[in-house]
Design an enzyme around this catalytic site. Sequence first.
Site, PDB file in Angstrom:
ATOM      1  N   LYS A  79      20.875  46.194  36.355  1.00 18.76           N
ATOM      2  CA  LYS A  79      21.415  44.839  36.315  1.00 18.76           C
ATOM      3  C   LYS A  79      20.300  43.863  36.678  1.00 18.76           C
ATOM      4  O   LYS A  79      19.609  44.044  37.682  1.00 18.76           O
ATOM      5  CB  LYS A  79      22.581  44.723  37.298  1.00 18.76           C
ATOM      6  CG  LYS A  79      23.287  43.372  37.258  1.00 18.76           C
ATOM      7  CD  LYS A  79      24.501  43.354  38.184  1.00 18.76           C
ATOM      8  CE  LYS A  79      25.234  42.022  38.100  1.00 18.76           C
ATOM      9  NZ  LYS A  79      26.431  41.987  38.962  1.00 18.76           N
ATOM     10  N   SER A 154      30.630  40.499  36.760  1.00 15.75           N
ATOM     11  CA  SER A 154      29.338  40.010  36.320  1.00 15.75           C
ATOM     12  C   SER A 154      28.391  41.105  35.818  1.00 15.75           C
ATOM     13  O   SER A 154      27.347  40.795  35.243  1.00 15.75           O
ATOM     14  CB  SER A 154      28.651  39.274  37.475  1.00 15.75           C
ATOM     15  OG  SER A 154      28.388  40.159  38.554  1.00 15.75           O
ATOM     16  N   SER A 178      32.915  42.707  40.169  1.00 17.00           N
ATOM     17  CA  SER A 178      31.866  42.655  39.150  1.00 17.00           C
ATOM     18  C   SER A 178      31.393  44.001  38.632  1.00 17.00           C
ATOM     19  O   SER A 178      30.732  44.066  37.601  1.00 17.00           O
ATOM     20  CB  SER A 178      30.664  41.874  39.681  1.00 17.00           C
ATOM     21  OG  SER A 178      30.975  40.510  39.795  1.00 17.00           O
TER      22      SER A 178
END
Length: 464
Positions: A79, A154, A178
């Site tokens: 990420k 996210s 997320s």
Amino acid sequence: MDLYRLTATEASEQFRRRELSPVELLESVIARTAATEPTINAVTEQWIDSARAAAAASEARFAAGERVGALEGIPLMLKEEQPIAGHLLEEGSLLEKGTIAEETHPIVERIQEAGAVIHGRTTTPEYSCAPVTHSKLWGITRNPWNPDFTPGGSSGGSGAVLAAGSTLLATGSDIGGSIRIPASFCGVVGFKPPFGRVPGMAPFNSDTYCADGPMGRSVADVALLQNVISGPWVGDAASLREIAAVSGAVGSLRGIRVALCIDLGGYDVDPAVEANTRFVAAALTAAGAIVDEVTLPWGPQRVLTTAWPHFGAVMGPFIESIADGVAERVAQLMPYTRAFAAEAAAAGDYVSGLVAESAFYRPFAELMTGYDVLICPTIATAGLAADEPCTDSEAVFSKLMTLPFNVIGRVPVLAVPSGIAPNGVPTGVQIVGRSYDDTAVFRVGAALEQELALWTDPAWWPTL
């Protein structure tokens, strides 16, 4: 079978038997990324040359019979929110375009030391503050199962690349769902560790809502990555000294007590989501667990009233400090970022919020004196549009059944698929444990994975 369809656990076993080369596997996921990226747009950058060198080095270590790391040769994407010294750290924001990180996140260091082949980084919404993944900087990330829909956020890029077959493992982070939201919408597995289990960086390492965690395509894969990234770190005073190793091994659920809660006290759950959740409950019963339907006095309004003072004390001021009140900088922020910051600024005081969090936790704790895990949907809706504005915080957050377990952030939560909605988007459930009882959620998840045989079925792939 296409090599990119292997789980990390399967690939690792084949490496050790010398039936597969890390170089062959890497080339398969690189080719798959090239084929899928024009549609899903989930990768911020690829490191193909360095990944090829790393894969070749892993191949040589296996060939020489040398000692290898737990993730040796496994393709993995990070990420983008997790910094790597000397590399971009843009956070999905025009305000950060071109920013170079000065330090490396501890979980990235551990992943590197474990021998993973890091070959790319994945998209996020701006500053990871939305449950969808689109930004002015990187554009719209789409769901491989149905590109009209979002992969969630996210950690949406991570969920999307796993679902598409562009990598075998990925990292995420979770402050309101997320990791679990993309796991649900993308039909993969994700784990929100309890606070302190996985080390983090300031200021969010001290945020009880927040945790970095693993994502993968099987429970065993997620356990493999979790065991690599967890454990104390000298840079994080909140990181726990206790090592809690988890496993994807399948065992009996006989005697395990499961609390089933469909609406968490008032969420408006889509009929397809409810049906798939009850399908999971039936599978757990078939696997030997005792499943009782229960209630909790929560609901979305109480969750939001409890959580906003916390966001107003941590995440909101963090975002405001970036724009610094300068009109030109504020204008460059995404509308959902501005909406989040405004909502946080209007929240109640932090002390009252802490009192509310304790009151929020107690009925869950009392319920769990009689149960090993709680099962509930991950998201109340069957999908959000890929370009969902997310500027109406109450409307969006009232669909996310993940946030309650950030409010009580010391509980482990394993998110697994539960089926497919009529729109072609996967649905999911959360397996919630008592505080710091990580092993229980993996035990239940592994048995459920075997009993359902959904996401491990060769047919469980988007048509992309």
